[in-house]
Scaffold this motif. Structure first.
Motif, PDB file in Angstrom:
ATOM      1  N   GLY A  55      -9.973  -1.297  -2.418  1.00 34.25           N
ATOM      2  CA  GLY A  55      -9.179  -1.162  -1.207  1.00 34.25           C
ATOM      3  C   GLY A  55     -10.004  -0.935   0.044  1.00 34.25           C
ATOM      4  O   GLY A  55      -9.664  -1.439   1.118  1.00 34.25           O
ATOM      5  N   HIS A  86      -3.614  -3.642  -3.337  1.00 38.04           N
ATOM      6  CA  HIS A  86      -4.579  -3.196  -2.323  1.00 38.04           C
ATOM      7  C   HIS A  86      -4.531  -4.107  -1.098  1.00 38.04           C
ATOM      8  O   HIS A  86      -4.621  -3.639   0.043  1.00 38.04           O
ATOM      9  CB  HIS A  86      -5.994  -3.191  -2.897  1.00 38.04           C
ATOM     10  N   GLU A  89      -1.350  -3.397   0.977  1.00 38.71           N
ATOM     11  CA  GLU A  89      -1.505  -2.151   1.732  1.00 38.71           C
ATOM     12  C   GLU A  89      -2.446  -2.332   2.915  1.00 38.71           C
ATOM     13  O   GLU A  89      -2.169  -1.866   4.030  1.00 38.71           O
ATOM     14  CB  GLU A  89      -2.036  -1.050   0.810  1.00 38.71           C
TER      15      GLU A  89
END
Length: 207
Positions: A55, A86, A89
């Motif tokens: 991430g 990831h 987000e």
């Protein structure tokens, strides 16, 4: 436009990378091995070494991007389902909404068996469904994300230059389609990403 390309060292991704640079776009490529892009030099290219499943690496790669094109494959494992949450987000953190990925024709709808995907159908010739199942989970994650997503789903993908004469269909493989070259898959994916076409759906492509 500033484009983040994932999977830029693969057959389709490399062609998209070269096309985007030739068209004067600013491109960031997140790669595990810098050696695989050795020989590509452009003022518009930023190469970051890292892992798409990380991430922190994705957040760094997305800085300044307006569009994401992912040509990552399953790599024989769970790369797609590990990295997709990831990516979602990170895109939301940076306010990036448009994402186009390259999937597989196996996750398109079956014409002969309504309610089933092509890889689930009893007439599927796949010896293993593991890769298709991985692509399916990644598609479902994107579909639930609220992002402006498209999954390009080529059928059999031999090497070859773009011919420009192919068929595309929402959610289904064009009837009778047997193959589509790497060149045409890259050209179609690149065009769809920039034009904002086929938003919120899978799209099958074949000759």
């Amino acid at each position: 436009m500033h484009i983040l390309i994932l999977g830029s060292t693969g057959r389709v991704g490399r062609r998209i990378l070269e096309k985007a640079l030739a068209d004067g776009h600013e491109v960031t490529a997140l790669v595990r091995s810098l050696e695989k892009l050795k020989g590509i030099h452009s003022e518009g290219l930023t190469i970051l070494q890292g892992d798409a499943r990380n991430g922190v690496n994705l957040l760094a790669a997305l800085r300044g991007a307006e569009l994401v094109i992912s040509c990552l494959g399953t790599d024989g494992g769970t790369v797609l389902t590990e990295f997709t949450p990831h990516l979602i987000e990170a895109m939301k953190t940076h306010g990036v909404s448009r994402i186009v990925t390259v999937g597989t024709a196996g996750i398109l709808q079956s014409r002969e068996h309504p309610g089933l995907l092509r890889y689930e159908a009893p007439d599927s010739r796949r010896s293993s469904t593991r890769a298709a199942e991985e692509h399916r989970r990644a598609w479902e994650q994107l579909a639930a994300s609220g992002l402006s997503w498209t999954v390009v789903c080529p059928t059999y993908l031999p090497d070859g230059e773009p011919q420009g004469q192919y068929r595309a269909e929402r959610d289904y493989l064009p009837e009778g389609g047997m193959s589509i070259s790497v060149g045409d898959t890259a050209a179609f994916t690149y065009r769809v990403a920039l034009a904002g076409e086929y938003v919120g759906c899978r799209v099958g492509i074949a000759y």
